[in-house]
Design a protein around this motif. Structure first.
Motif, mmCIF file in Angstrom:
data_model
loop_
_atom_site.group_PDB
_atom_site.id
_atom_site.type_symbol
_atom_site.label_atom_id
_atom_site.label_comp_id
_atom_site.label_asym_id
_atom_site.label_seq_id
_atom_site.Cartn_x
_atom_site.Cartn_y
_atom_site.Cartn_z
ATOM 1 N N ALA B 127 0.827 -1.207 0.000
ATOM 2 C CA ALA B 127 0.000 0.000 0.000
ATOM 3 C C ALA B 127 0.858 1.252 0.000
ATOM 4 C CB ALA B 127 -0.920 -0.010 1.207
ATOM 5 N N VAL B 128 1.917 1.240 0.807
ATOM 6 C CA VAL B 128 2.662 2.464 1.039
ATOM 7 C C VAL B 128 3.790 2.668 0.033
ATOM 8 C CG1 VAL B 128 3.922 3.755 2.784
ATOM 9 C CG2 VAL B 128 2.110 2.190 3.477
ATOM 10 N N LEU B 129 4.428 1.574 -0.348
ATOM 11 C CA LEU B 129 5.665 1.714 -1.113
ATOM 12 C C LEU B 129 5.593 1.157 -2.537
ATOM 13 C CD1 LEU B 129 8.274 0.665 1.623
ATOM 14 C CD2 LEU B 129 7.788 2.956 0.810
ATOM 15 N N SER B 130 4.392 1.055 -3.113
ATOM 16 C CA SER B 130 4.341 0.375 -4.409
ATOM 17 C C SER B 130 5.190 1.077 -5.470
ATOM 18 C CB SER B 130 2.892 0.204 -4.872
ATOM 19 O OG SER B 130 2.332 1.440 -5.217
ATOM 20 N N HIS B 131 5.250 2.402 -5.410
ATOM 21 C CA HIS B 131 6.044 3.129 -6.413
ATOM 22 C C HIS B 131 7.538 2.829 -6.347
ATOM 23 C CE1 HIS B 131 4.747 5.849 -9.503
ATOM 24 N NE2 HIS B 131 3.585 5.950 -8.868
ATOM 25 N N ASN B 307 7.598 -16.084 2.780
ATOM 26 C CA ASN B 307 6.809 -16.598 1.665
ATOM 27 C C ASN B 307 5.506 -15.807 1.498
ATOM 28 O OD1 ASN B 307 5.513 -18.275 -0.137
ATOM 29 N ND2 ASN B 307 5.152 -19.906 1.342
ATOM 30 N N ASN B 308 4.818 -15.579 2.621
ATOM 31 C CA ASN B 308 3.532 -14.887 2.548
ATOM 32 C C ASN B 308 3.691 -13.393 2.264
ATOM 33 O OD1 ASN B 308 1.071 -16.740 3.292
ATOM 34 N ND2 ASN B 308 2.834 -17.445 4.443
ATOM 35 N N ALA B 309 4.736 -12.799 2.819
ATOM 36 C CA ALA B 309 4.991 -11.384 2.530
ATOM 37 C C ALA B 309 5.285 -11.205 1.044
ATOM 38 C CB ALA B 309 6.155 -10.878 3.367
ATOM 39 N N ALA B 310 6.074 -12.141 0.515
ATOM 40 C CA ALA B 310 6.470 -12.048 -0.892
ATOM 41 C C ALA B 310 5.252 -12.185 -1.803
ATOM 42 C CB ALA B 310 7.497 -13.131 -1.223
ATOM 43 N N ILE B 311 4.310 -13.009 -1.401
ATOM 44 C CA ILE B 311 3.115 -13.194 -2.228
ATOM 45 C C ILE B 311 2.299 -11.906 -2.287
ATOM 46 C CG2 ILE B 311 0.848 -14.316 -2.064
ATOM 47 C CD1 ILE B 311 2.446 -16.943 -1.728
ATOM 48 N N GLN B 312 2.286 -11.150 -1.196
ATOM 49 C CA GLN B 312 1.567 -9.867 -1.230
ATOM 50 C C GLN B 312 2.297 -8.846 -2.093
ATOM 51 O OE1 GLN B 312 -1.355 -9.570 -0.107
ATOM 52 N NE2 GLN B 312 -1.640 -11.080 1.474
ATOM 53 N N THR B 313 3.608 -8.736 -1.898
ATOM 54 C CA THR B 313 4.310 -7.692 -2.662
ATOM 55 C C THR B 313 4.480 -8.099 -4.126
ATOM 56 O OG1 THR B 313 6.442 -8.494 -1.844
ATOM 57 C CG2 THR B 313 5.503 -6.587 -0.735
ATOM 58 N N ALA B 314 4.220 -9.369 -4.454
ATOM 59 C CA ALA B 314 4.261 -9.779 -5.862
ATOM 60 C C ALA B 314 3.204 -9.038 -6.680
ATOM 61 C CB ALA B 314 4.053 -11.283 -5.991
ATOM 62 N N PHE B 315 2.220 -8.422 -5.986
ATOM 63 C CA PHE B 315 1.228 -7.631 -6.709
ATOM 64 C C PHE B 315 1.829 -6.322 -7.231
ATOM 65 C CE2 PHE B 315 -1.640 -10.530 -4.634
ATOM 66 C CZ PHE B 315 -2.676 -10.661 -5.541
ATOM 67 N N VAL B 316 2.980 -5.921 -6.701
ATOM 68 C CA VAL B 316 3.583 -4.660 -7.154
ATOM 69 C C VAL B 316 3.922 -4.714 -8.642
ATOM 70 C CG1 VAL B 316 5.559 -3.126 -6.922
ATOM 71 C CG2 VAL B 316 4.409 -3.970 -4.878
ATOM 72 N N PRO B 317 4.788 -5.672 -9.082
ATOM 73 C CA PRO B 317 5.086 -5.685 -10.524
ATOM 74 C C PRO B 317 3.856 -5.990 -11.378
ATOM 75 C CG PRO B 317 6.053 -7.601 -9.435
ATOM 76 C CD PRO B 317 5.553 -6.690 -8.360
ATOM 77 N N THR B 318 2.932 -6.778 -10.839
ATOM 78 C CA THR B 318 1.747 -7.124 -11.631
ATOM 79 C C THR B 318 0.899 -5.890 -11.899
ATOM 80 O OG1 THR B 318 1.747 -9.231 -10.486
ATOM 81 C CG2 THR B 318 -0.206 -8.710 -11.770
ATOM 82 N N LEU B 319 0.640 -5.121 -10.853
ATOM 83 C CA LEU B 319 -0.278 -3.993 -11.012
ATOM 84 C C LEU B 319 0.394 -2.740 -11.551
ATOM 85 C CD1 LEU B 319 -2.450 -4.322 -7.770
ATOM 86 C CD2 LEU B 319 -2.966 -5.131 -10.064
ATOM 87 N N THR B 320 1.664 -2.521 -11.200
ATOM 88 C CA THR B 320 2.275 -1.262 -11.606
ATOM 89 C C THR B 320 3.108 -1.382 -12.875
ATOM 90 O OG1 THR B 320 4.172 -1.634 -10.203
ATOM 91 C CG2 THR B 320 2.385 -0.344 -9.269
ATOM 92 N N LEU B 321 3.590 -2.588 -13.197
ATOM 93 C CA LEU B 321 4.403 -2.724 -14.402
ATOM 94 C C LEU B 321 3.721 -3.603 -15.443
ATOM 95 C CD1 LEU B 321 7.811 -3.370 -12.631
ATOM 96 C CD2 LEU B 321 7.149 -1.261 -13.760
ATOM 97 N N PRO B 345 1.890 2.406 -13.714
ATOM 98 C CA PRO B 345 2.423 3.050 -12.513
ATOM 99 C C PRO B 345 1.372 3.911 -11.821
ATOM 100 C CG PRO B 345 3.237 4.097 -14.506
ATOM 101 C CD PRO B 345 2.549 2.852 -14.927
ATOM 102 N N GLU B 346 0.405 4.391 -12.595
ATOM 103 C CA GLU B 346 -0.607 5.246 -11.993
ATOM 104 C C GLU B 346 -1.830 4.440 -11.582
ATOM 105 O OE1 GLU B 346 0.312 8.169 -11.280
ATOM 106 O OE2 GLU B 346 2.162 7.823 -12.378
ATOM 107 N N PHE B 347 -1.649 3.109 -11.532
ATOM 108 C CA PHE B 347 -2.787 2.245 -11.251
ATOM 109 C C PHE B 347 -3.515 2.661 -9.982
ATOM 110 C CE2 PHE B 347 -4.906 -1.551 -9.694
ATOM 111 C CZ PHE B 347 -5.551 -1.975 -10.842
#
Lengths: 325, 494
Positions: B127-131, B307-321, B345-347
């Motif tokens: 939420a906070v650091l996706s950029h 493992n679980n943290a990584a699965i959440q942040t894996a949404f970063v490249p999916t949604l922003t790139l 990036p502006e998702f």
């Protein structure tokens, strides 16, 4: 003796007549049960989404559902083999593309014959490709990109979606037409290839338009041209490679419907007719536009011609860069 | 941003949002528990269902299955030594010994908490650091990936309970098996024996299940004596770790969540490397490294959180790139694309309802998962009291069904047989399967990035040490080697 031969012939004649009747009625009834469409991609990809939507249209038209059977792997080989081994009765079809029918035979040991094992029904879509460069590339036009090749001792690098993919064929065509040194860098799929290009690790890339859009939005990639002879209606201001003096950078990546070889003409004609109607439905045109693809429904003869021409072109190009097997 | 967050609350707390979130995570939990039964297959089947939904709601459901499965994934690893995915293979290392000591329910409880902490940290960081995280993903080229993968391989080789040489040998065997398949640079087929089923390499799930779970079954059958069921402690008290254990587990979860959140951003290898690297870190900083592999609580806490943290942040490249890390994430992305919604990036600012709705649903979903999973522990553990004559055949059948469901090819079931034989042979020689598995996954990537680096530099080896991130990662690898050597020497001269 004579009598029995006559009788035998009569039986044969009668049998073949009923067989003939059976065949026509089979074609008349078609489709009388669900039709399976073998898709050589995993679920969720662009081709898969289009085919699912297409299946829905076909189901409303014919009253029979279309089952999407995703069999990704080995560059489409697993799906192709699965489809060619099916009964040629029109109930198993194959959603092939440039890779399965024009490229694979030049880069891998083939386990199916794209010509002999399949009966072309019709091309359905083409995927327009665009030439993109990193946002901070010194090149602002195709001309400047070609000039850039001379300033680098090793020439240019371009990313591709994989060995023999659309991006590679177009890149090799570009290299040949411009006479400059351009080296293909294969990636595992378009995503990582675009990401590396947007970071400036490669000099350019030919990519389908849809996946490029997020990179255009964040300003990390720029489009220099559209591959092929014509501009795109969705990008009216972007010049085509044909206009810019590179008419030979023109590979058109297509997706097409095939039936296993031996499927009766009546049935494939019927499928072609249904495909035309489904493709021109409102839902399909809208989805195709949204996915930045183009409808291209051309029929069996034109598809066969296209396969022949593309296969020859790809073969020569890959031979030129030492990749042809 | 606050109004966006409110919009997210509205979406996620709507009747549909809550219902689909609950449905997704519940389904995910049960899918995750079954070894191998693909999250991929489940999400693929659900994808058409989302076409008729609001994009945000459809995404909430698919994502729920995706991270819900990661919670359940550790269950079979701990109770049956049967990793459903490569990520949870690390959990077998200490989770299964804990179960053999009759503490399976405690291990499941700890992994549920670790999953929760990891997931929550991942979601908040998303939420906070996706950029900035998206830029980190873009900053990783082949040079950096190569250095990171090398670190992963070094980490895998470092955590052996039976000796460094054996671990390194297993890593290399894994790399060799991983290199079966087509060479993406030239199209040359390696050891495929002309089979199209080996063209894309050995199937990962068949390898993981064959190497870990089935040999466990064979071993029990090979014991002449009738095996006795592990008698689990079923009281809620037995589920809770002691105060001393909490003190070891919680910081480990924090470290795991940190490692996982950062590495998860990297498309492709993130979550797997995160599990292994976090395990290696715990082992190397532990005062009692010899306890690892025998039921160390840090050994399950940290990798599960990672493992679980990584699965959440894996949404970063999916949604922003728009670059999904694996084929499952690709389907989640497809649920957006069919609605004509493009990642970018502006998702977050262009589609605040979807982005923030998703984030809020993650927070809700993780609470739900905790509520679902803790009572389920009792049921899962009771499964162990099923007589072995019933349990073992069921394990084998479920494993085969799971592997078959990945691509519906019967040959994959035969591969389980082959890997089971290999796994049992490794056991007889006291060799470990975990480094083999990591070598198998990372080896081909290591090769891919090694060769791409050289292609881009036209053969100049200097390219490997051009980037500051790569140099830092090489130093970390070297540090790990020295640390392991120091510990080994200390042990020898003590």
């Amino acid at each position: 003796m004579k009598q029995s031969i006559k009788m035998g012939l009569g039986i044969i004649a009668a049998l073949s007549m009923t067989a003939g009747i059976a065949a026509t009625s089979l074609a008349d009834d078609y489709p009388s049960s669900a039709v399976t469409m073998v898709v050589p991609f995993p679920p969720g990809g662009g081709a898969d989404i289009i085919m699912r939507a297409m299946g829905k249209e076909l189901a409303t038209q014919t009253g029979q559902s279309v089952i999407i059977d995703n069999r990704p792997g080995a560059g489409g080989t697993i799906a192709a083999i699965h489809a060619k081994n099916a009964k040629p009765d029109g109930y198993t079809l194959f959603f092939g593309n440039t890779s399965t029918h024009a490229t694979n035979q030049h880069i891998m040991a083939m386990k199916y014959d794209p010509i002999a094992d399949f009966k072309p029904v019709s091309s359905l879509l083409t995927i327009p490709h665009v030439l993109v460069v990193p946002a901070d590339s010194p090149a602002n036009s195709v001309e400047e990109l070609v000039a850039l090749a001379d300033t680098k001792p090793n020439g240019l690098s371009f990313a591709t979606q994989g060995l023999g993919a659309g991006g590679q064929i177009l890149g090799e065509q570009f290299s040949k037409a411009s006479g400059k040194n351009m080296l293909a860098i294969p990636y595992k799929g378009g995503g990582p290839a675009l990401l590396d290009t947007s970071a400036g690790r490669t000099d350019f890339m030919f990519s389908g338009l849809a996946p490029v859009r997020s990179f255009l939005a964040d300003g990390t990639l720029r489009i220099l041209a559209v591959a092929g002879p014509d501009r795109l209606s969705i990008l009216p201001d972007v010049k085509s490679m044909g206009e810019l003096g590179y008419p030979d950078v023109n590979l058109n990546f297509w997706m097409a419907v095939f039936a296993p070889a031996g499927t009766p003409d009546e049935i494939t004609d019927n499928i072609y007719k249904e495909l035309v109607t489904a493709a021109n439905s409102e839902a399909m045109t809208e989805l195709v536009n949204k996915s930045a693809m183009q409808l291209h429904v051309n029929g069996p003869a034109a598809l066969a011609e296209q396969i022949k021409a593309d296969s020859q072109e790809v073969g020569e190009l890959l031979k030129g860069v030492g990749l042809k097997k | 941003m606050f109004s966006d967050f409110q919009l997210g609350l509205q979406v996620a707390l709507s009747w549909d949002g809550l219902l689909m979130c609950a449905l997704g995570v519940t389904l995910g939990t049960f899918i995750g528990v079954l070894p191998g039964v693909g999250v991929l297959a489940t999400i693929a089947m659900l994808l058409p269902v989302t076409f008729g939904m609001e994009p945000a709601i459809g995404l909430i459901m698919l994502a729920g299955v995706f991270y819900g499965a990661a919670y359940g994934g550790s269950t079979a690893s701990i109770l049956l030594n049967l990793p459903g995915t490569a990520n949870t293979a690390v959990t077998c290392l200490d989770g299964f010994p804990l179960n053999q000591q009759g503490r399976g329910s405690m291990a499941l409880f700890v992994t549920a908490i670790a999953s929760f902490i990891g997931s929550m940290s991942g979601a908040i960081i998303l939420a906070v650091l996706s950029h900035p995280l998206a830029e980190l993903a873009r900053g990783f080229g082949s040079q950096e990936y190569f250095a990171l993968l090398l670190l992963g391989i070094v980490a895998a080789s470092s955590f052996s309970t039976v000796g460094l040489v054996r671990a390194i040998a297993m890593t290399f065997l894994g790399i060799l098996i991983g290199l079966i398949g087509v060479d993406i640079n030239t199209g040359t087929e390696r050891f495929t024996f002309g089979s199209q089923f080996l063209y894309d390499g050995m199937p990962l799930v068949a390898l993981a299940i064959g190497l870990f779970g089935i040999p466990e079954v064979i071993k029990n059958l090979a014991d002449k004596s009738t095996p006795e069921n592990i008698q689990p402690h079923l009281s809620y008290r037995a589920m809770l770790p002691s105060f001393a254990e909490w003190k070891r587990a919680l910081p480990a979860m924090g470290r795991g969540a940190g490692v996982g959140s950062v590495l998860g951003v990297l498309p492709g290898a993130g979550s797997l490397i995160a599990s292994f690297v976090s395990y290696a870190i715990e082992r190397n900083i532990s005062k009692t490294p010899e306890a690892f592999g025998k039921g160390a609580i840090e050994g399950i806490s940290s990798p599960e959180a990672a493992n679980n943290a990584a699965i959440q942040t894996a949404f970063v490249p999916t949604l922003t790139l728009g670059v999904p890390g694996d084929s499952t994430m690709a389907i989640v992305l497809a649920a957006l694309l069919v609605h004509g919604i493009n990642p970018g990036p502006e998702f977050a600012s262009q589609h605040p309802d979807i982005f923030w709705g998703l984030i809020v649903s993650f927070l809700i979903g993780n609470f739900l998962l905790l509520i679902i999973n803790i009572p389920l522990i009792g049921i899962w553990v009771r499964l162990l009291s099923i007589p072995y004559t019933v349990l073992f055949p069921s394990i084998v059948v479920f494993s085969c069904v799971g592997v078959y469901s990945v691509r519906y090819e019967i040959i994959d079931v035969l591969f389980i047989g082959g890997f089971a034989a290999l796994g049992y042979a490794l056991r007889l020689f006291r060799l470990e399967a975990a480094p083999l598995l990591l070598g198998f996954v990372l080896g081909p990537m290591l090769e891919e990035h090694f060769r791409r680096t050289l292609l881009l530099s036209r053969g100049d080896l200097g390219a490997f040490v051009e980037q500051p991130i790569s140099i830092a990662l090489y130093l970390a690898s070297a540090g790990m080697v020295l640390w392991v050597a120091r510990n080994a020497l200390k042990k020898r001269y003590r």
